[in-house]
Write a protein that holds these residues in place. Structure first.
Motif, PDB file in Angstrom:
ATOM      1  N   GLN A  89       0.835  -1.199   0.000  1.00  0.00           N
ATOM      2  CA  GLN A  89       0.000   0.000   0.000  1.00  0.00           C
ATOM      3  C   GLN A  89       0.875   1.255   0.000  1.00  0.00           C
ATOM      4  OE1 GLN A  89      -2.529  -0.710   3.369  1.00  0.00           O
ATOM      5  NE2 GLN A  89      -3.937  -1.976   2.206  1.00  0.00           N
ATOM      6  N   GLU A 111      -5.694   3.363  -9.001  1.00  0.00           N
ATOM      7  CA  GLU A 111      -6.348   2.083  -9.289  1.00  0.00           C
ATOM      8  C   GLU A 111      -5.624   0.918  -8.607  1.00  0.00           C
ATOM      9  OE1 GLU A 111      -8.012  -0.368 -13.170  1.00  0.00           O
ATOM     10  OE2 GLU A 111      -7.266   1.671 -13.426  1.00  0.00           O
ATOM     11  N   GLU A 114      -6.546   0.985  -4.971  1.00  0.00           N
ATOM     12  CA  GLU A 114      -7.912   0.480  -4.801  1.00  0.00           C
ATOM     13  C   GLU A 114      -7.960  -1.035  -4.955  1.00  0.00           C
ATOM     14  OE1 GLU A 114     -10.178   2.696  -7.655  1.00  0.00           O
ATOM     15  OE2 GLU A 114     -10.251   4.484  -6.386  1.00  0.00           O
ATOM     16  N   LEU A 115      -7.187  -1.566  -5.891  1.00  0.00           N
ATOM     17  CA  LEU A 115      -7.135  -3.021  -6.094  1.00  0.00           C
ATOM     18  C   LEU A 115      -6.575  -3.718  -4.854  1.00  0.00           C
ATOM     19  CD1 LEU A 115      -7.605  -5.367  -8.062  1.00  0.00           C
ATOM     20  CD2 LEU A 115      -5.303  -4.958  -8.959  1.00  0.00           C
ATOM     21  N   GLN A 117      -6.788  -2.615  -1.821  1.00  0.00           N
ATOM     22  CA  GLN A 117      -7.834  -2.522  -0.806  1.00  0.00           C
ATOM     23  C   GLN A 117      -8.939  -3.550  -1.062  1.00  0.00           C
ATOM     24  OE1 GLN A 117      -9.483   1.435  -0.648  1.00  0.00           O
ATOM     25  NE2 GLN A 117      -9.085   1.544   1.549  1.00  0.00           N
ATOM     26  N   ARG A 118      -9.336  -3.690  -2.311  1.00  0.00           N
ATOM     27  CA  ARG A 118     -10.366  -4.675  -2.670  1.00  0.00           C
ATOM     28  C   ARG A 118      -9.897  -6.086  -2.373  1.00  0.00           C
ATOM     29  NH1 ARG A 118     -11.341  -2.666  -7.945  1.00  0.00           N
ATOM     30  NH2 ARG A 118     -10.422  -4.567  -8.728  1.00  0.00           N
ATOM     31  N   ARG A 119      -8.611  -6.356  -2.644  1.00  0.00           N
ATOM     32  CA  ARG A 119      -8.063  -7.692  -2.383  1.00  0.00           C
ATOM     33  C   ARG A 119      -8.241  -8.060  -0.921  1.00  0.00           C
ATOM     34  NH1 ARG A 119      -3.622 -10.132  -0.212  1.00  0.00           N
ATOM     35  NH2 ARG A 119      -3.064 -12.105  -1.165  1.00  0.00           N
ATOM     36  N   GLU A 120      -7.960  -7.100  -0.059  1.00  0.00           N
ATOM     37  CA  GLU A 120      -8.058  -7.354   1.375  1.00  0.00           C
ATOM     38  C   GLU A 120      -9.514  -7.457   1.826  1.00  0.00           C
ATOM     39  OE1 GLU A 120      -6.069  -5.708   5.497  1.00  0.00           O
ATOM     40  OE2 GLU A 120      -5.975  -4.483   3.696  1.00  0.00           O
ATOM     41  N   GLN A 121     -10.351  -6.557   1.373  1.00  0.00           N
ATOM     42  CA  GLN A 121     -11.745  -6.530   1.814  1.00  0.00           C
ATOM     43  C   GLN A 121     -12.555  -7.701   1.281  1.00  0.00           C
ATOM     44  OE1 GLN A 121     -12.949  -2.659   0.473  1.00  0.00           O
ATOM     45  NE2 GLN A 121     -12.136  -1.626   2.277  1.00  0.00           N
ATOM     46  N   GLU A 122     -12.301  -8.087   0.031  1.00  0.00           N
ATOM     47  CA  GLU A 122     -13.094  -9.137  -0.608  1.00  0.00           C
ATOM     48  C   GLU A 122     -12.426 -10.502  -0.540  1.00  0.00           C
ATOM     49  OE1 GLU A 122     -13.855  -7.787  -4.577  1.00  0.00           O
ATOM     50  OE2 GLU A 122     -14.675  -5.876  -3.876  1.00  0.00           O
ATOM     51  N   MET A 124      -9.855 -11.558  -2.093  1.00  0.00           N
ATOM     52  CA  MET A 124      -9.622 -11.913  -3.483  1.00  0.00           C
ATOM     53  C   MET A 124      -8.494 -12.937  -3.581  1.00  0.00           C
ATOM     54  SD  MET A 124      -8.624  -9.178  -6.488  1.00  0.00           S
ATOM     55  CE  MET A 124     -10.015  -8.110  -6.160  1.00  0.00           C
ATOM     56  N   PHE A 129      -5.900 -11.163  -8.283  1.00  0.00           N
ATOM     57  CA  PHE A 129      -5.294  -9.887  -7.934  1.00  0.00           C
ATOM     58  C   PHE A 129      -4.019  -9.596  -8.721  1.00  0.00           C
ATOM     59  CE2 PHE A 129      -1.712  -8.220  -5.479  1.00  0.00           C
ATOM     60  CZ  PHE A 129      -2.098  -6.892  -5.354  1.00  0.00           C
TER      61      PHE A 129
END
Length: 195
Positions: A89, A111, A114-115, A117-122, A124, A129
């Motif tokens: 990050q 981007e 954000e990717l 962050q999405r990896r961690e939250q979802e 993924m 990823f």
């Protein structure tokens, strides 16, 4: 990168995690210094330090350490994988931070962040990823960087371990000594306490 890479890829999981946290702190400091330069009368400010050359060398190291950090997202020890995520990050912001007026680079950096962050939250999967992330980090204007990154990846894939780095001048070909390992762990702890 030849100083930090052996620490990031150490067999000691605690050292790997501490080294990734230290790298994250260094990236954060680089971004902070870029937005708030030191005054000329400070010990590190002024003409005695070639800020542009130091920044370029640090950015070049980050370009390669990015691969090592991405690989460490899949570390078998959870705290190291978490440290790699924190490090990435900060690294994305430091390495992909554009100069003024480079809207495309700014969009790619945003981007990529954000990717992450999405990896961690979802939660993924790594394969979902890594390919979009690497595409965002790719610099088409620098094919030699792509080649060096691919060589690092090939080293990981071929041996299941990180590729050997050439010895730094004056090191006699040895890996990091115990004093360097202790200093890195102590610096990471001190930097973390300040944050």
């Amino acid at each position: 990168s030849h100083h930090l890479q052996p620490l990031v890829d150490s067999e000691d999981a605690t050292l790997r995690g501490a080294s990734l946290d230290l790298l994250a702190c260094l990236c954060g400091l680089a971004v902070e210094l870029r937005t708030e330069p030191l005054p000329p009368d400070s010990p590190s400010g002024g003409a005695a330090v070639d800020d542009d050359a130091a920044s370029a060398a640090f950015a070049s190291s980050l370009d390669l350490l990015l691969v090592h950090c991405v690989v460490r997202l899949e570390d078998t020890w959870g705290p190291v994988a978490a440290a790699a995520n924190r490090c990435l990050q900060q690294l994305v912001t430091a390495a992909m931070h554009p100069s003024e007026g480079e809207a495309v680079a700014a969009a790619a950096a945003l981007e990529a962040a954000e990717l992450l962050q999405r990896r961690e939250q979802e939660h993924m999967e790594f394969e979902q990823f890594v390919f979009p992330f690497v595409a965002l980090a790719h610099r088409p204007e620098d094919p030699s960087l792509a080649v060096r990154r691919l060589e690092i990846c090939r080293g990981y894939l071929a041996a299941g371990t990180p590729p050997p780095m050439p010895p730094s001048p004056g090191s006699g070909g040895a890996g990091p000594d115990e004093a360097a390992v202790a200093a890195a762990a102590e610096a990471a702890g001190a930097a973390r306490r300040r944050m």
